[in-house]
Scaffold this motif. Structure first.
Motif, PDB file in Angstrom:
ATOM      1  N   SER A  20       0.947  -1.180   0.078  1.00  0.00           N
ATOM      2  CA  SER A  20       0.206   0.098  -0.208  1.00  0.00           C
ATOM      3  C   SER A  20       0.726   0.901   0.203  1.00  0.00           C
ATOM      4  CB  SER A  20      -0.602  -0.021   1.149  1.00  0.00           C
ATOM      5  OG  SER A  20      -2.195   0.942   1.526  1.00  0.00           O
ATOM      6  N   VAL A  21       0.292   2.381  -0.646  1.00  0.00           N
ATOM      7  CA  VAL A  21       1.450   3.998  -0.772  1.00  0.00           C
ATOM      8  C   VAL A  21       1.562   3.625   0.498  1.00  0.00           C
ATOM      9  CG1 VAL A  21       1.538   5.737  -1.987  1.00  0.00           C
ATOM     10  CG2 VAL A  21       0.898   3.604  -3.405  1.00  0.00           C
ATOM     11  N   THR A  22       2.529   4.708   0.768  1.00  0.00           N
ATOM     12  CA  THR A  22       2.422   5.510   2.525  1.00  0.00           C
ATOM     13  C   THR A  22       2.092   6.323   2.147  1.00  0.00           C
ATOM     14  OG1 THR A  22       4.461   6.820   1.309  1.00  0.00           O
ATOM     15  CG2 THR A  22       4.684   4.411   2.400  1.00  0.00           C
ATOM     16  N   ALA A  23       1.295   7.603   3.383  1.00  0.00           N
ATOM     17  CA  ALA A  23       0.779   8.769   3.584  1.00  0.00           C
ATOM     18  C   ALA A  23       1.237   9.585   3.466  1.00  0.00           C
ATOM     19  CB  ALA A  23      -0.068   8.672   4.925  1.00  0.00           C
ATOM     20  N   GLN A  24       2.362   9.159   3.374  1.00  0.00           N
ATOM     21  CA  GLN A  24       3.179  10.860   2.085  1.00  0.00           C
ATOM     22  C   GLN A  24       3.994  10.327   0.955  1.00  0.00           C
ATOM     23  OE1 GLN A  24       4.791   8.028   4.708  1.00  0.00           O
ATOM     24  NE2 GLN A  24       3.677   9.804   6.242  1.00  0.00           N
ATOM     25  N   ALA A  25       3.060   9.085   0.477  1.00  0.00           N
ATOM     26  CA  ALA A  25       3.354   9.886  -1.172  1.00  0.00           C
ATOM     27  C   ALA A  25       2.956  11.426  -1.456  1.00  0.00           C
ATOM     28  CB  ALA A  25       2.382   8.517  -1.661  1.00  0.00           C
ATOM     29  N   ASP A  26       3.276  11.535  -2.464  1.00  0.00           N
ATOM     30  CA  ASP A  26       2.427  12.718  -3.209  1.00  0.00           C
ATOM     31  C   ASP A  26       1.381  12.185  -4.237  1.00  0.00           C
ATOM     32  OD1 ASP A  26       3.116  11.081  -5.806  1.00  0.00           O
ATOM     33  OD2 ASP A  26       4.054  12.991  -7.439  1.00  0.00           O
ATOM     34  N   ASN A  27       0.608  13.146  -4.336  1.00  0.00           N
ATOM     35  CA  ASN A  27      -0.619  12.997  -4.472  1.00  0.00           C
ATOM     36  C   ASN A  27      -1.249  12.501  -5.901  1.00  0.00           C
ATOM     37  OD1 ASN A  27      -1.962  14.612  -2.315  1.00  0.00           O
ATOM     38  ND2 ASN A  27      -1.966  16.121  -3.274  1.00  0.00           N
ATOM     39  N   ALA A  28      -0.025  12.667  -7.127  1.00  0.00           N
ATOM     40  CA  ALA A  28       0.278  11.911  -8.494  1.00  0.00           C
ATOM     41  C   ALA A  28      -0.095  10.478  -8.292  1.00  0.00           C
ATOM     42  CB  ALA A  28       1.475  12.846  -9.421  1.00  0.00           C
ATOM     43  N   THR A  29       0.838   9.984  -7.144  1.00  0.00           N
ATOM     44  CA  THR A  29       1.136   8.862  -7.134  1.00  0.00           C
ATOM     45  C   THR A  29      -0.349   8.499  -5.922  1.00  0.00           C
ATOM     46  OG1 THR A  29       3.463   8.730  -6.856  1.00  0.00           O
ATOM     47  CG2 THR A  29       2.125   6.620  -5.799  1.00  0.00           C
ATOM     48  N   LEU A  30      -0.610   8.822  -5.551  1.00  0.00           N
ATOM     49  CA  LEU A  30      -2.173   8.318  -4.856  1.00  0.00           C
ATOM     50  C   LEU A  30      -3.053   8.452  -5.751  1.00  0.00           C
ATOM     51  CD1 LEU A  30      -1.649  10.212  -1.718  1.00  0.00           C
ATOM     52  CD2 LEU A  30      -1.515   7.461  -1.861  1.00  0.00           C
ATOM     53  N   MET A 642       1.458  11.495 -15.768  1.00  0.00           N
ATOM     54  CA  MET A 642       1.461  11.793 -16.539  1.00  0.00           C
ATOM     55  C   MET A 642       0.515  13.015 -15.265  1.00  0.00           C
ATOM     56  SD  MET A 642      -2.432  12.906 -17.473  1.00  0.00           S
ATOM     57  CE  MET A 642      -3.346  11.420 -16.984  1.00  0.00           C
ATOM     58  N   LEU A 643      -0.299  13.138 -14.128  1.00  0.00           N
ATOM     59  CA  LEU A 643      -0.670  13.743 -13.546  1.00  0.00           C
ATOM     60  C   LEU A 643       0.395  14.458 -13.037  1.00  0.00           C
ATOM     61  CD1 LEU A 643      -3.068  11.269 -10.734  1.00  0.00           C
ATOM     62  CD2 LEU A 643      -3.668  13.160 -13.080  1.00  0.00           C
ATOM     63  N   ARG A 644       1.617  13.866 -12.523  1.00  0.00           N
ATOM     64  CA  ARG A 644       3.048  14.771 -12.252  1.00  0.00           C
ATOM     65  C   ARG A 644       2.781  15.836 -13.632  1.00  0.00           C
ATOM     66  NH1 ARG A 644       5.566  10.513 -10.303  1.00  0.00           N
ATOM     67  NH2 ARG A 644       4.497  10.621  -9.177  1.00  0.00           N
ATOM     68  N   ARG A 645       3.154  15.602 -14.390  1.00  0.00           N
ATOM     69  CA  ARG A 645       3.171  16.213 -15.475  1.00  0.00           C
ATOM     70  C   ARG A 645       2.808  17.681 -15.995  1.00  0.00           C
ATOM     71  NH1 ARG A 645       7.675  14.364 -19.387  1.00  0.00           N
ATOM     72  NH2 ARG A 645       8.687  12.583 -18.714  1.00  0.00           N
ATOM     73  N   SER A 646       1.618  16.904 -15.938  1.00  0.00           N
ATOM     74  CA  SER A 646       0.121  18.492 -16.690  1.00  0.00           C
ATOM     75  C   SER A 646       0.756  18.866 -15.234  1.00  0.00           C
ATOM     76  CB  SER A 646      -1.212  17.041 -16.534  1.00  0.00           C
ATOM     77  OG  SER A 646      -1.016  16.969 -15.612  1.00  0.00           O
ATOM     78  N   ASP A 647       1.055  18.596 -14.154  1.00  0.00           N
ATOM     79  CA  ASP A 647       0.123  19.417 -13.140  1.00  0.00           C
ATOM     80  C   ASP A 647       1.698  20.747 -13.013  1.00  0.00           C
ATOM     81  OD1 ASP A 647      -0.837  21.009 -10.581  1.00  0.00           O
ATOM     82  OD2 ASP A 647       1.204  19.976  -9.462  1.00  0.00           O
ATOM     83  N   MET A 648       3.002  19.950 -13.630  1.00  0.00           N
ATOM     84  CA  MET A 648       3.718  20.804 -13.172  1.00  0.00           C
ATOM     85  C   MET A 648       3.921  21.805 -14.589  1.00  0.00           C
ATOM     86  SD  MET A 648       6.800  18.126 -12.510  1.00  0.00           S
ATOM     87  CE  MET A 648       7.896  19.434 -12.984  1.00  0.00           C
ATOM     88  N   PHE A 649       3.267  21.251 -15.824  1.00  0.00           N
ATOM     89  CA  PHE A 649       2.947  22.455 -17.055  1.00  0.00           C
ATOM     90  C   PHE A 649       2.225  23.377 -17.026  1.00  0.00           C
ATOM     91  CE2 PHE A 649       0.325  22.696 -20.762  1.00  0.00           C
ATOM     92  CZ  PHE A 649       1.118  23.039 -21.515  1.00  0.00           C
ATOM     93  N   LEU A 650       1.565  23.165 -15.918  1.00  0.00           N
ATOM     94  CA  LEU A 650      -0.577  24.336 -15.895  1.00  0.00           C
ATOM     95  C   LEU A 650       0.718  24.898 -14.706  1.00  0.00           C
ATOM     96  CD1 LEU A 650      -3.046  22.100 -15.523  1.00  0.00           C
ATOM     97  CD2 LEU A 650      -3.221  23.244 -17.192  1.00  0.00           C
TER      98      LEU A 650
END
Length: 657
Positions: A20-30, A642-650
């Motif tokens: 399970s992904v840890t609570a510290q994972a970033d939103n893109a991973t979650l 994809m989520l992480r890159r799109s957020d950085m781009f925006l």
């Protein structure tokens, strides 16, 4: 990979599953993680559950667990390269049937979809392929294994399934098969003994069986002289106990004829859909000489969605439809009363779906969710009235506040009220926010109220998100559909742009921080929005977008649906005016695109052509390609990327911290 006509690497050795992904994972991973339950079903006796769970980015594992809880047991897994476990259900209390779906290039220079049906014991042993072993026959490509159309009442491991046959021959022998087309067989999933029910027909494309396993309806797709599919499906039926086919209906995309979906032997009825007052309605038709129709349900504002069916027989108990939120009409009094009790027992989870049931329907498998809850699965026991939670759709989001989704409407330029869903960041005052207009795919689709991982991710990153059901969307009747979102692109994309203007007018969006993000047709609309108003959006993100309508029609020429695609897209000036690749001179906003290189829905050449045209015009563009992935980017790591890159781009393009 395929070798010697069977699978190699499809069923990989079972290994450790991702923790399970840890609570510290970033939103893109979650938010990029796939749902923990890909498909779930209940055994005939109601004591066991089988479910598909993601593993290793794009891999999938079939588990079996007691319905009462306890440690789940892995049965087998697919590695997603190219085969995916798409669906599983029970042939008996000890055997499970699954569909494997894959995208593969058989040597033609382009990828094609394939399916294979396999059965396996709950102990992971005695795996059998129920359909075709080889990829090719002497006279054609073996693409699809068919579908299960009935589960015999004995629940002894036999299934009634359609099968696709191709003529075969073996050199220097007399062994050959002249069977051609789609037929129906009773197949023992353990021994592979076969009893022919319907001989293969070269013209058949669909069969419907009743709850006894008797084939009662056949559908024949009409073709032209060149073998290209036409917009006409011809249905025939049988009376109980008869082998003679009688005409039932002639169905086109206009929706004016009865389109069957299910058959009930006890009442000798077919259930299906046809238009009423320009909207899809649910009907029942008696399978006899006069074939009288009975209107079951119609809504005065929206189309009827699907039939709600229950258990091993697929008995029809109601219909679903969506106004501002998902709703249903249950014809069965017992289940109507039960649904009312469940709504009270599950406050805050208004979306309640019947997923499966034991053979006697004494135990039910349910899903419940909402806009802020991705969903959870329950087992309900009718005798004890006990409701037990058995699984979460997204356990790694449990306990994290999600954004509420509010049904809204806004005026289009011509005054038409456009329905939409507005998602604001949790805790936000909803004023002067960076904002995203997010048109849906399709175009023959619509957004619905509920949990949306893409919208929720952007809300978690601080964006307001509006999802318009623009004209050209399905679900609102013929008038709203117009001519579809390609032929009527000016209306559809105009409504998308008006959603952005409304956000600004209402003070929700900062006009300097307004972006458009879309997937598939939504990506098309995002790119094409600049053709109507180049200054409105300051950033554009397009995932698997259509960009060239002429090329879309041309690509279909390799396939038998070429005529249908051509008719859908149409001819005329809109092939140029409505193609983003032809509108790059008007574009001002920087563009970021994503695409899988094995996309069957929208070939990656569409995005590549757009990238080349933008670069040639000196416009800012970036494209990210995901090798081996198709239209849905069904890979947790790829989605997170994809989520992480799109957020950085925006953030960079909109000047956000």
């Amino acid at each position: 990979m395929l070798r010697n006509g069977f699978f190699l690497g499809v069923l990989a050795a079972l290994g450790a599953l991702p923790a399970s992904v840890t609570a510290q994972a970033d939103n893109a991973t979650l938010y990029g993680m796939r749902n923990s339950i890909g498909d779930i079903s209940m055994s005939p006796d109601g004591t066991q559950l089988a479910y598909i769970q993601p593993a290793r980015d794009r891999g999938l594992v079939l588990f079996v667990a007691s319905a009462e809880g306890g440690e789940p047991k892995p049965v087998f897994q697919s590695d997603g390269a190219p085969w995916h476990l798409a669906w599983c259900s029970w042939a008996s209390n000890a055997r499970i049937v699954c569909t494997l779906y894959g995208v593969y290039d058989p040597g033609y220079g382009y990828v094609l979809p394939f399916t294979r049906l396999v059965a396996v014991g709950t102990d992971g042993r005695n795996m059998k392929q129920l359909g075709q072993n080889s990829l090719n026959s002497a006279y054609g490509l073996r693409q699809f294994d068919g579908q299960i159309i009935a589960w015999p009442a004995a629940d002894d491991g036999q299934v009634v399934m359609t099968r696709e046959y191709r003529q075969e021959e073996q050199t220097n022998t007399r062994l050959a098969s002249v069977a051609e087309g789609v037929g129906v067989d009773m197949v023992d999933t353990a021994s592979l003994r076969v009893r022919r029910i319907e001989n293969p027909r070269i013209d058949a494309s669909r069969y419907l069986a009743d709850e006894t396993g008797a084939v009662r309806i056949v559908g024949v797709r009409s073709t032209d002289a060149q073998g290209m599919m036409r917009d006409l499906m011809i249905y025939s039926y049988r009376k109980p106990g008869s082998r003679d086919w009688k005409p039932l209906s002639r169905v086109t995309s206009e929706g004016d004829a009865f389109d069957p979906e299910a058959v009930n032997a006890e009442r000798n009825l077919a259930y299906g859909f046809k238009n009423k007052d320009g909207r899809r309605a649910a009907y029942a038709v008696t399978l006899g000489e006069t074939a009288p129709e009975t209107l079951l349900f119609a809504h005065d504002r929206v189309d009827v969605g699907e039939f709600i069916r229950i258990g091993r027989t697929g008995r029809v108990i109601g219909v679903s439809y969506t106004t501002d939120k998902p709703e249903y009409k249950l014809f069965d009094e017992e289940y109507a009363a039960l649904a009312a009790r469940l709504q009270k027992a599950l406050p805050g989870l208004p979306i309640v779906n019947f997923i499966d049931a034991s053979r006697d329907e004494s135990r039910l498998l349910l899903f419940a969710g909402s806009d802020t809850d991705p969903g959870r699965y329950y087992v309900y026991d009718k005798a004890s009235r006990k409701l037990g939670e058995v699984a979460l759709a997204r356990p790694d989001l449990e306990g994290r506040p999600q954004a509420e989704v509010k049904p809204v409407s806004y005026p289009a330029a011509d005054g038409t009220s456009i329905p939409a869903y507005l998602t604001l960041p949790p805790g936000s005052d909803g004023r002067k926010l960076p904002a995203i207009v997010m048109p849906h795919g399709g175009p023959s689709a619509r957004d619905e109220w509920g949990f949306d991982w893409l919208a929720q991710y952007y809300a978690a990153q601080g964006y307001a998100v509006i999802q318009p059901n623009f004209r050209g969307s399905a679900g609102y009747g013929d008038d709203w559909y117009v001519e579809n979102g390609f032929r009527s692109w000016r209306v559809a994309v105009g409504d998308v742009n008006d959603a952005g203007r409304w956000l600004v007018k209402e003070g929700i969006a900062d006009p300097a921080k307004l972006a458009v993000v879309g997937w598939s047709y939504g990506g098309y609309a995002a790119l094409q929005s600049a053709a109507l108003d180049p200054d409105l959006f300051k950033a554009t993100v397009a995932i698997a977008p259509v960009t060239d309508l002429k090329a879309l029609v041309g690509k279909a020429r390799n396939f038998t649906n070429a005529r249908l695609v051509s008719d859908f897209i149409g001819t005329g000036p809109h092939l140029v005016e409505g193609s983003p690749v032809q509108q790059v001179a008007k574009m001002k906003a920087p563009v970021l695109m994503f695409s899988g290189d094995q996309d069957l829905n929208v070939d990656i050449s569409q995005a590549r052509s757009m990238e080349a045209a933008l670069k040639a015009a000196g416009k800012p563009v970036e494209m990210v390609t995901y090798p081996g992935l198709d239209h849905q980017l069904y890979d947790s790591s790829a989605r997170a990327d994809m989520l992480r890159r799109s957020d950085m781009f925006l953030k960079k393009t909109l000047g956000l911290p």
